[in-house]
Design an enzyme around this catalytic site. Structure first.
Site, short mmCIF file in Angstrom:
data_model
loop_
_atom_site.label_atom_id
_atom_site.label_comp_id
_atom_site.label_asym_id
_atom_site.label_seq_id
_atom_site.Cartn_x
_atom_site.Cartn_y
_atom_site.Cartn_z
N HIS A 132 0.93 -1.29 -0.20
CA HIS A 132 -0.01 0.23 0.13
C HIS A 132 0.72 1.30 -0.21
O HIS A 132 2.16 1.12 0.33
CB HIS A 132 -0.87 0.11 1.27
CG HIS A 132 -2.14 -1.07 1.07
ND1 HIS A 132 -2.91 -1.36 2.07
CD2 HIS A 132 -2.39 -2.01 0.01
CE1 HIS A 132 -3.94 -2.09 1.66
NE2 HIS A 132 -3.23 -2.58 0.53
N GLU A 156 1.21 3.84 2.06
CA GLU A 156 1.88 4.34 3.19
C GLU A 156 2.96 3.42 3.44
O GLU A 156 4.34 3.87 3.81
CB GLU A 156 1.26 4.04 4.47
CG GLU A 156 -0.44 4.93 4.41
CD GLU A 156 -1.53 3.94 3.80
OE1 GLU A 156 -2.67 3.74 4.62
OE2 GLU A 156 -1.12 3.21 2.70
N ARG A 193 -6.18 3.05 -30.37
CA ARG A 193 -5.19 3.38 -31.67
C ARG A 193 -4.73 4.75 -31.61
O ARG A 193 -3.63 5.05 -32.10
CB ARG A 193 -5.93 3.08 -32.92
CG ARG A 193 -7.15 3.56 -33.12
CD ARG A 193 -7.90 3.22 -34.39
NE ARG A 193 -8.93 3.82 -34.75
CZ ARG A 193 -10.32 3.90 -33.95
NH1 ARG A 193 -10.24 2.74 -33.03
NH2 ARG A 193 -11.20 4.57 -34.56
#
Length: 342
Positions: free
Chosen positions: A51, A53, A210
Site C-alpha cells: 500500500h 503508506e 489506436r
C-alpha cells in the site's frame, strides 16, 4: 511553506500514476514530510502489492530512517485496519512511532470505516481528517462502486450545440480530432468499453486505443437479438470481446459469449464484475445510455458538446447529477457530471 492541502494534492497525483493496475483496490498516494521536506513517497502501484503508506515509509527507511518518527504522514485514504493481501498499515504507522497523520478521506469499506482513525487517536497520534476531501473521494470513486460488486460506470457521448447526438442510420462525427484522442485515452484507463448493437451495425467501430498508447479495453456488446455477424470487425479482429446474450455461454476465439437470465442492467454489471472488469466506459447509443440512466446504476457522465448545429436527429439523453468538471478543447466543451450519490 506548503499547506496540508498542497501536500495532499501531491499525494493525489501520486495515486493516479497506478491507473487501473489497482483493479478493485483503491488508488492511494502517501508522503512523509519532515520540516517541509518530503523524505519518502509512494503509491499503491499494483493490486495485491504494498500500500501507499508502506511504500512511502520504505523509501524513508532507505534515505532518512531516523526522521520517520518526527515526520508527518499524508495519505489520501484512511490507512487500512485489516489483514488482507498485505499487513494493516495502521500498525505500521504505530510501529514507526509517527506522531501526526493527515488523511484525505475516510475509508468507505465497512471493515475499516473509521477504525484506523479511532485507533490512531487512542494511541496518541494526532490525526487531521478531510484535507482535499473532494479530490480524495473522487480518487476512490471506482473503489466505492466495486464495493457494491459492480464496475464503475462512465457514460460518454458527443452532441451538437442544439443537443443532437446523430442522425438515424447514419455515421456522423460530431467532436473534433483532439477530443477523439482524449476519448482513446479514456478507453486506455478502463477495463471495458460498451456500445449498443445498433452502434456496431451503423458504424462498425474498432473500439480500440489506436490514437493513444495504452491497453485496449475489452469490448462489451449487449446483443440479445443475435444481430451481429462476422462482417463486424469486433468479431474477427482477434481482440477481446464479450457478447451479452440469453442463448449461449461459450468462447469462440477472442469472443466470449455470456448468457444472462434477464436483460437488466444490474445483471450486466454483476456478470462483468465477476470477470474482473472493474470499470466500463459506455459510448452509446442512445437506447443503451438511457436504459443505464434509468436504472440509476451509473457513476459518471462525460458529455462532449461541439459548436456545430444538427437541427434534427437523435436527441441526446438527459442526465441529472452534480457538475464536477468543465474543460474546452478547441470547439468542443467537455462536461463531467457525477451521479448525486457517487
Amino acid at each position: 511553506m506548503a499547506s496540508h492541502e498542497e501536500y495532499m494534492l501531491y499525494c493525489v497525483q501520486l495515486a493516479k500514476r497506478a491507473g487501473k493496475l489497482t483493479q478493485s483496490n483503491p488508488n492511494v498516494g502517501s508522503i512523509l514530510v519532515h520540516q517541509e521536506n518530503i523524505i519518502g513517497e509512494g503509491f499503491h502501484e499494483l493490486y495485491g502489492k504494498n500500500h501507499a503508506e508502506r511504500n512511502a515509509i520504505n523509501e524513508a527507511l532507505k534515505k532518512n530512517p531516523a526522521l520517520i518518527s518526527q515526520a508527518t504522514l499524508y495519505v489520501t485514504l484512511e490507512p487500512c485496519f485489516h489483514q488482507g493481501k498485505t499487513p494493516p498499515c495502521v500498525q505500521l504507522i504505530l510501529e514507526h512511532k509517527i506522531k501526526k497523520v493527515v488523511v484525505g478521506c475516510q475509508d468507505p469499506n465497512p471493515i475499516v470505516a473509521g477504525k484506523s482513525i479511532k485507533l490512531l487517536n487512542e494511541k496518541g497520534v494526532e490525526t487531521i481528517i478531510g484535507v482535499a476531501e473532494k479530490q480524495c473521494n473522487f480518487l476512490i470513486s471506482k473503489f466505492k462502486a466495486n464495493l457494491k460488486k459492480r464496475p464503475y460506470i462512465i457514460l460518454k457521448w458527443a452532441q451538437s450545440y442544439d443537443g443532437f447526438m446523430g442522425k438515424p442510420d447514419m455515421q456522423i462525427w460530431i467532436s473534433n480530432k483532439f477530443s477523439k484522442i482524449l476519448v482513446h485515452r479514456w478507453r486506455a484507463e478502463v477495463d471495458g468499453i460498451m456500445v449498443g448493437t445498433q452502434t456496431i451495425i451503423n458504424d462498425n467501430p474498432a473500439l480500440t486505443t489506436r490514437e493513444w498508447e495504452g491497453e485496449n479495453p475489452i469490448r462489451i456488446i449487449p446483443d440479445f437479438n443475435n444481430r451481429l455477424n462476422a462482417s463486424h470487425q469486433i468479431l474477427n479482429d482477434g481482440l477481446s470481446t464479450i457478447i451479452l446474450n440469453t442463448k449461449k455461454n461459450k468462447k469462440e476465439g477472442s469472443v466470449e459469449y455470456i448468457s444472462l437470465s434477464s436483460k437488466t442492467i444490474h445483471e450486466y454489471w454483476g456478470a462483468l464484475f465477476n470477470r474482473q472488469i472493474y470499470s466500463v466506459l459506455v459510448e452509446g447509443g442512445k437506447q443503451l445510455l438511457e436504459s443505464i440512466l434509468k436504472s440509476g446504476l451509473w457513476d459518471e457522465a462525460r458529455i462532449i458538446t461541439n459548436n456545430k448545429f444538427l437541427y434534427t436527429g437523435i436527441k441526446s439523453p438527459t442526465v441529472i447529477g452534480k457538475l464536477y468538471h468543465k474543460q474546452s478543447i478547441s470547439d468542443d466543451n467537455i462536461t463531467t457530471i457525477l451521479k448525486e450519490d457517487s
